[in-house]
Design a protein around this motif. Structure first.
Motif, PDB file in Angstrom:
ATOM      1  N   THR A 196      -3.404  12.132 -10.490  1.00 39.47           N
ATOM      2  CA  THR A 196      -2.062  11.567 -10.403  1.00 39.47           C
ATOM      3  C   THR A 196      -1.317  12.288  -9.282  1.00 39.47           C
ATOM      4  O   THR A 196      -1.262  13.512  -9.263  1.00 39.47           O
ATOM      5  CB  THR A 196      -1.308  11.734 -11.735  1.00 39.47           C
ATOM      6  OG1 THR A 196      -2.065  11.103 -12.765  1.00 39.47           O
ATOM      7  CG2 THR A 196       0.063  11.109 -11.676  1.00 39.47           C
ATOM      8  N   VAL A 197      -0.786  11.501  -8.349  1.00 42.12           N
ATOM      9  CA  VAL A 197      -0.016  12.044  -7.233  1.00 42.12           C
ATOM     10  C   VAL A 197       1.317  11.315  -7.193  1.00 42.12           C
ATOM     11  O   VAL A 197       1.352  10.086  -7.125  1.00 42.12           O
ATOM     12  CB  VAL A 197      -0.763  11.850  -5.888  1.00 42.12           C
ATOM     13  CG1 VAL A 197       0.059  12.382  -4.738  1.00 42.12           C
ATOM     14  CG2 VAL A 197      -2.130  12.494  -5.930  1.00 42.12           C
ATOM     15  N   ASP A 198       2.419  12.055  -7.261  1.00 43.28           N
ATOM     16  CA  ASP A 198       3.764  11.481  -7.240  1.00 43.28           C
ATOM     17  C   ASP A 198       3.939  10.401  -8.310  1.00 43.28           C
ATOM     18  O   ASP A 198       4.550   9.359  -8.075  1.00 43.28           O
ATOM     19  CB  ASP A 198       4.092  10.905  -5.854  1.00 43.28           C
ATOM     20  CG  ASP A 198       4.079  11.970  -4.770  1.00 43.28           C
ATOM     21  OD1 ASP A 198       4.399  13.135  -5.079  1.00 43.28           O
ATOM     22  OD2 ASP A 198       3.756  11.639  -3.616  1.00 43.28           O
ATOM     23  N   MET A 200       0.838  -1.180   0.000  1.00 43.69           N
ATOM     24  CA  MET A 200       0.000   0.000   0.000  1.00 43.69           C
ATOM     25  C   MET A 200       0.884   1.244   0.000  1.00 43.69           C
ATOM     26  O   MET A 200       1.918   1.278   0.630  1.00 43.69           O
ATOM     27  CB  MET A 200      -0.902  -0.026   1.219  1.00 43.69           C
ATOM     28  CG  MET A 200      -1.939   1.039   1.159  1.00 43.69           C
ATOM     29  SD  MET A 200      -3.234   0.919   2.404  1.00 43.69           S
ATOM     30  CE  MET A 200      -3.024  -0.641   3.128  1.00 43.69           C
ATOM     31  N   SER A 201       0.444   2.258  -0.692  1.00 39.96           N
ATOM     32  CA  SER A 201       1.216   3.473  -0.861  1.00 39.96           C
ATOM     33  C   SER A 201       0.984   4.453   0.282  1.00 39.96           C
ATOM     34  O   SER A 201      -0.080   4.492   0.872  1.00 39.96           O
ATOM     35  CB  SER A 201       0.834   4.159  -2.173  1.00 39.96           C
ATOM     36  OG  SER A 201       0.994   3.284  -3.242  1.00 39.96           O
ATOM     37  N   LYS A 202       1.990   5.249   0.569  1.00 42.99           N
ATOM     38  CA  LYS A 202       1.860   6.325   1.542  1.00 42.99           C
ATOM     39  C   LYS A 202       1.721   7.615   0.752  1.00 42.99           C
ATOM     40  O   LYS A 202       2.594   7.964  -0.035  1.00 42.99           O
ATOM     41  CB  LYS A 202       3.103   6.356   2.432  1.00 42.99           C
ATOM     42  CG  LYS A 202       3.018   7.355   3.540  1.00 42.99           C
ATOM     43  CD  LYS A 202       2.061   6.893   4.613  1.00 42.99           C
ATOM     44  CE  LYS A 202       2.122   7.848   5.786  1.00 42.99           C
ATOM     45  NZ  LYS A 202       1.013   7.669   6.678  1.00 42.99           N
ATOM     46  N   VAL A 203       0.603   8.318   0.920  1.00 48.92           N
ATOM     47  CA  VAL A 203       0.309   9.510   0.135  1.00 48.92           C
ATOM     48  C   VAL A 203       0.156  10.702   1.066  1.00 48.92           C
ATOM     49  O   VAL A 203      -0.419  10.591   2.145  1.00 48.92           O
ATOM     50  CB  VAL A 203      -1.003   9.299  -0.669  1.00 48.92           C
ATOM     51  CG1 VAL A 203      -1.338  10.517  -1.488  1.00 48.92           C
ATOM     52  CG2 VAL A 203      -0.885   8.091  -1.566  1.00 48.92           C
ATOM     53  N   SER A 204       0.657  11.847   0.620  1.00 51.69           N
ATOM     54  CA  SER A 204       0.583  13.056   1.433  1.00 51.69           C
ATOM     55  C   SER A 204      -0.716  13.823   1.183  1.00 51.69           C
ATOM     56  O   SER A 204      -0.884  14.915   1.685  1.00 51.69           O
ATOM     57  CB  SER A 204       1.775  13.959   1.112  1.00 51.69           C
ATOM     58  OG  SER A 204       1.752  14.311  -0.259  1.00 51.69           O
ATOM     59  N   LEU A 205      -1.638  13.245   0.440  1.00 49.82           N
ATOM     60  CA  LEU A 205      -2.907  13.884   0.108  1.00 49.82           C
ATOM     61  C   LEU A 205      -3.968  13.488   1.134  1.00 49.82           C
ATOM     62  O   LEU A 205      -4.110  12.314   1.450  1.00 49.82           O
ATOM     63  CB  LEU A 205      -3.342  13.422  -1.294  1.00 49.82           C
ATOM     64  CG  LEU A 205      -4.541  14.115  -1.886  1.00 49.82           C
ATOM     65  CD1 LEU A 205      -4.101  15.440  -2.486  1.00 49.82           C
ATOM     66  CD2 LEU A 205      -5.141  13.248  -2.959  1.00 49.82           C
ATOM     67  N   LYS A 206      -4.691  14.459   1.667  1.00 49.78           N
ATOM     68  CA  LYS A 206      -5.744  14.191   2.655  1.00 49.78           C
ATOM     69  C   LYS A 206      -7.088  14.620   2.064  1.00 49.78           C
ATOM     70  O   LYS A 206      -7.339  15.800   1.881  1.00 49.78           O
ATOM     71  CB  LYS A 206      -5.461  14.969   3.943  1.00 49.78           C
ATOM     72  CG  LYS A 206      -6.515  14.845   4.995  1.00 49.78           C
ATOM     73  CD  LYS A 206      -6.489  13.505   5.661  1.00 49.78           C
ATOM     74  CE  LYS A 206      -7.472  13.501   6.831  1.00 49.78           C
ATOM     75  NZ  LYS A 206      -7.876  12.186   7.218  1.00 49.78           N
ATOM     76  N   PRO A 207      -7.971  13.662   1.737  1.00 50.65           N
ATOM     77  CA  PRO A 207      -9.292  14.011   1.197  1.00 50.65           C
ATOM     78  C   PRO A 207     -10.124  14.779   2.228  1.00 50.65           C
ATOM     79  O   PRO A 207      -9.956  14.596   3.431  1.00 50.65           O
ATOM     80  CB  PRO A 207      -9.936  12.662   0.900  1.00 50.65           C
ATOM     81  CG  PRO A 207      -8.825  11.690   0.879  1.00 50.65           C
ATOM     82  CD  PRO A 207      -7.778  12.224   1.793  1.00 50.65           C
TER      83      PRO A 207
END
Length: 92
Positions: A74-76, A1-8
């Motif tokens: 698309t993120v990173d 699973m990816s770690k994303v800096s985006l917070k919905p």
């Protein structure tokens, strides 16, 4: 699973779509032009929910969603879908 800096925000979730099927059950390879858009994925990030409606899904859940649900982003360099929790049909 990816770690994303985006917070919905609110009742939105960030979903990483599953990979499209590469071949059929009988072993025939599917070309890129004929691949179906996946309708399954895993939740990478969730919003806080609405005031009277807490979120029922959590990070890591495998979910089923509609074919045209969400917005592609698309993120990173990775593709994700951001959608409302109500666009999710089921948790697997």
């Amino acid at each position: 699973m990816s770690k994303v800096s985006l917070k919905p925000l609110a009742d939105r979730v960030l979903v990483e779509p599953a990979a499209a099927e590469e071949k059929t059950a009988s072993g025939i390879f599917i070309p890129d032009t004929a691949k179906e858009k996946p309708q399954r994925g895993s939740i990478v990030a969730v919003g806080a929910g609405k005031k009277d409606e807490p979120m029922t899904v959590k990070v890591g859940d495998q979910v089923l969603y509609g074919k045209y649900a969400g917005t592609e982003i698309t993120v990173d360099g990775k593709d994700y879908l951001i959608m409302r929790e109500s666009d999710i049909f089921a948790v697997l």
